[in-house]
Design a protein around this motif. Structure first.
Motif, PDB file in Angstrom:
ATOM      1  N   GLN A 329       1.038   9.324  -2.699  1.00  8.15           N
ATOM      2  CA  GLN A 329      -0.077  10.054  -3.274  1.00  8.15           C
ATOM      3  C   GLN A 329      -1.298   9.151  -3.391  1.00  8.15           C
ATOM      4  O   GLN A 329      -1.188   7.948  -3.618  1.00  8.15           O
ATOM      5  CB  GLN A 329       0.297  10.602  -4.646  1.00  8.15           C
ATOM      6  N   ALA A 330      -2.461   9.765  -3.252  1.00 13.74           N
ATOM      7  CA  ALA A 330      -3.698   8.989  -3.288  1.00 13.74           C
ATOM      8  C   ALA A 330      -3.907   8.340  -4.645  1.00 13.74           C
ATOM      9  O   ALA A 330      -4.392   7.205  -4.723  1.00 13.74           O
ATOM     10  CB  ALA A 330      -4.883   9.893  -2.941  1.00 13.74           C
ATOM     11  N   SER A 331      -3.539   9.011  -5.725  1.00  8.96           N
ATOM     12  CA  SER A 331      -3.711   8.427  -7.063  1.00  8.96           C
ATOM     13  C   SER A 331      -2.862   7.168  -7.231  1.00  8.96           C
ATOM     14  O   SER A 331      -3.280   6.199  -7.870  1.00  8.96           O
ATOM     15  CB  SER A 331      -3.343   9.454  -8.127  1.00  8.96           C
ATOM     16  N   VAL A 332      -1.670   7.148  -6.629  1.00  8.56           N
ATOM     17  CA  VAL A 332      -0.803   5.975  -6.720  1.00  8.56           C
ATOM     18  C   VAL A 332      -1.386   4.820  -5.909  1.00  8.56           C
ATOM     19  O   VAL A 332      -1.344   3.651  -6.337  1.00  8.56           O
ATOM     20  CB  VAL A 332       0.621   6.321  -6.247  1.00  8.56           C
ATOM     21  N   MET A 333      -1.958   5.113  -4.753  1.00 13.75           N
ATOM     22  CA  MET A 333      -2.514   4.064  -3.909  1.00 13.75           C
ATOM     23  C   MET A 333      -3.766   3.448  -4.535  1.00 13.75           C
ATOM     24  O   MET A 333      -4.092   2.288  -4.289  1.00 13.75           O
ATOM     25  CB  MET A 333      -2.843   4.620  -2.521  1.00 13.75           C
ATOM     26  N   VAL A 334      -4.465   4.215  -5.338  1.00 14.74           N
ATOM     27  CA  VAL A 334      -5.662   3.693  -5.995  1.00 14.74           C
ATOM     28  C   VAL A 334      -5.293   2.813  -7.177  1.00 14.74           C
ATOM     29  O   VAL A 334      -5.975   1.813  -7.464  1.00 14.74           O
ATOM     30  CB  VAL A 334      -6.573   4.856  -6.418  1.00 14.74           C
TER      31      VAL A 334
END
Length: 509
Positions: A329-334
């Motif tokens: 997920q993008a939130s995890v990568m950020v």
């Protein structure tokens, strides 16, 4: 009552005026009117130093007579740079009919540039839709002309006079060996030809200096020379292939800081001196940027299985796509930099991705052979350089100048469920990466320079060499006076006379 002299003067003046008002058979103009207009122009404009520019003013007066006359002839309009570029870019939109059917059956070697441009717009980076489309057509022409197996847009590097659009491509099968042979031939041609006949007549002194061993260049298709790079100034202009990079060029590129001019053949004036022109400097900077900023989601690649590598200490130099990768997920990568990894090999201080031992024992210069045990002991003294392994997380990257190496953000906070993860490099301004599900891409748009802190100080030149130590053997002495010469001459004569007397006495005995 007018006298005879006054009547004569008036008559001469009238005759002179009539002469001045006589029309020319060529231009149908007379000198009287021309001088009248010339003096009127001088008095109206109050021109300084009239006597020095009277010829130019006379020429302007004659030229003004033709301004109102329209001629049927017109000057050819000069094509502007934008029009010339447009004419060259027309070939990008030309598609033969016989190729349309073949493209449906052949697997594409280019990524979807429109999709990449869409994601880059969300990341607030990129080159714009129109330019991206033109670049895609230019890449398509490059692939068709060079028969490349794979090609992608690497980025764009700005220059003072013109910019560089950079394309990254894989080498064709068998091209690695051909490139190596061509480079060897070029190096041999650069060596000075031996003049045997002249050397026999006038032998030149031979230098006994032996330079340090040069670090060998990595083979084509491996390390820093894993990919081939092509550049062009504008879409539609010819693509130029950059030469392979050498460790010496990467080492010097780390020590200098130069803007690109946009001319590949221009020299690089710097200290320390750069071994090559701007094309070599551009290739070295591309290798450095790729090694430091090309990243991917953790788990997208896995270490490649290499036959014969049974030791775990040997780092892998290649990776392959993991078919079992699950998108992050993008939130995890950020939130965590551990979600990103480097998938390009790190360049060591030696200027190579793989360390090579160039140490040679001084005894090798002689004709004596070194025993195997002694050679192994000497080579063991040099510790091999080991850098970060492939697929190292970004969380292990070190800070420089109190600046974090990376910055992460979401493309939007309003609709975070549709946002993409955007990664920006702080050490290489202009390097970006994005990830959305199983899709990611790296691009560079900048000046090709690394961040070196708020203040940049160029390297200081080395101290001048010390003078040769003076001594009795090399110090020039003062010339002797005439008295000293005469005394020395008398001493030599006395010594010679004593020697002769000694020889005569020995003969008598």
């Amino acid at each position: 009552m007018e006298g005879p002299f006054e009547n004569r003067g008036n008559t001469e003046a009238a005759n002179l005026k009539a002469f001045l008002m006589k029309d020319s058979t060529k231009s149908n103009r007379n000198l009287y009117d021309h001088l009248t207009q010339l003096l009127t122009k001088v008095m109206d404009e109050h021109t300084n130093n009239v006597v020095d520019v009277i010829e130019e003013i006379s020429h302007d007066v004659k030229r003004d007579l033709f301004n109102g006359i329209r001629s049927s002839l017109r000057d050819l309009p000069q094509d502007t740079a934008a029009e010339l570029l447009t004419e060259q870019q027309r070939t990008l939109f030309y598609q033969p009919d016989d190729i349309i059917q073949e493209d449906k059956m052949v697997e594409t070697v280019l990524p979807n540039v429109n999709e990449i441009g869409f994601y880059l717009e969300q990341a607030e980076v990129g080159l714009g839709r129109e330019e991206m489309q033109r670049i895609f057509l230019a890449l398509k022409n490059l692939v068709d002309s060079e028969q490349l197996p794979r090609c992608r847009l690497w980025g764009k590097i700005f220059g003072i006079e013109s910019n560089y659009i950079v394309a990254e491509a894989e080498y064709r099968e068998g091209e690695e060996d051909q490139e190596s042979i061509e480079e060897n031939l070029v190096e041999e041609e650069r060596k000075p030809e031996s003049l045997e006949d002249e050397a026999e007549i006038n032998p030149l002194p031979q230098s006994i200096y032996k330079s340090h061993h040069e670090v060998p260049k990595e083979a084509i298709g491996t390390g820093a020379n894993k990919f081939a790079y092509y550049v062009c100034k504008e879409p539609g202009l010819p693509w130029i292939k950059l030469p392979s990079v050498s460790p010496a060029q990467i080492t010097i590129a780390r020590q200098i800081r130069k803007f690109f001019t946009g001319k590949l053949n221009s020299s690089v004036e710097s200290y320390p001196p750069f071994p090559g022109n701007e094309a070599n400097y551009l290739r070295a900077q591309i290798a450095r940027i790729s090694a430091g900023t090309h990243v991917s989601p953790n788990g997208f690649y896995q270490a490649g299985d290499e036959e014969g590598d049974e030791e775990d200490d040997i780092p892998h130099d290649s990776c392959e796509v993991n078919p079992n990768f699950e998108d992050i997920q993008a939130s995890v990568m950020v939130e965590s930099l551990s979600s990103w990894v480097h998938h390009v090999q790190h360049i060591l201080q030696q200027g190579r991705c793989t360390w090579v031992n160039i140490a040679v024992k001084p005894a090798d210069d002689s004709n004596e052979e070194i025993e195997g045990d002694e050679k192994e002991e000497y080579l063991d003294e040099v510790e091999p350089e080991i850098g970060p392994s492939l697929l190292t997380p970004l969380s292990q990257d070190a800070e420089m100048f109190n600046t974090p190496p990376w910055s992460c953000k979401l493309s939007t906070l309003l609709t975070s469920q549709h946002a993409i993860a955007v990664l920006r490099s702080n050490l290489w301004p202009g390097a970006f990466a994005y990830a959305c599900g199983k899709k990611f891409e790296n691009i560079y748009v900048g000046w090709g320079l690394k961040y070196v802190g708020e203040v940049y100080s160029p390297p200081v030149p080395p101290l001048p060499l010390k003078e040769y130590p003076s001594g009795s053997g090399i110090t020039e002495t003062l010339d002797p006076s005439p008295e000293e010469e005469q005394a020395l001459k008398e001493d030599l004569e006395d010594q010679q006379a004593a020697l002769e007397e000694t020889e005569e006495s020995e003969d008598e005995d």
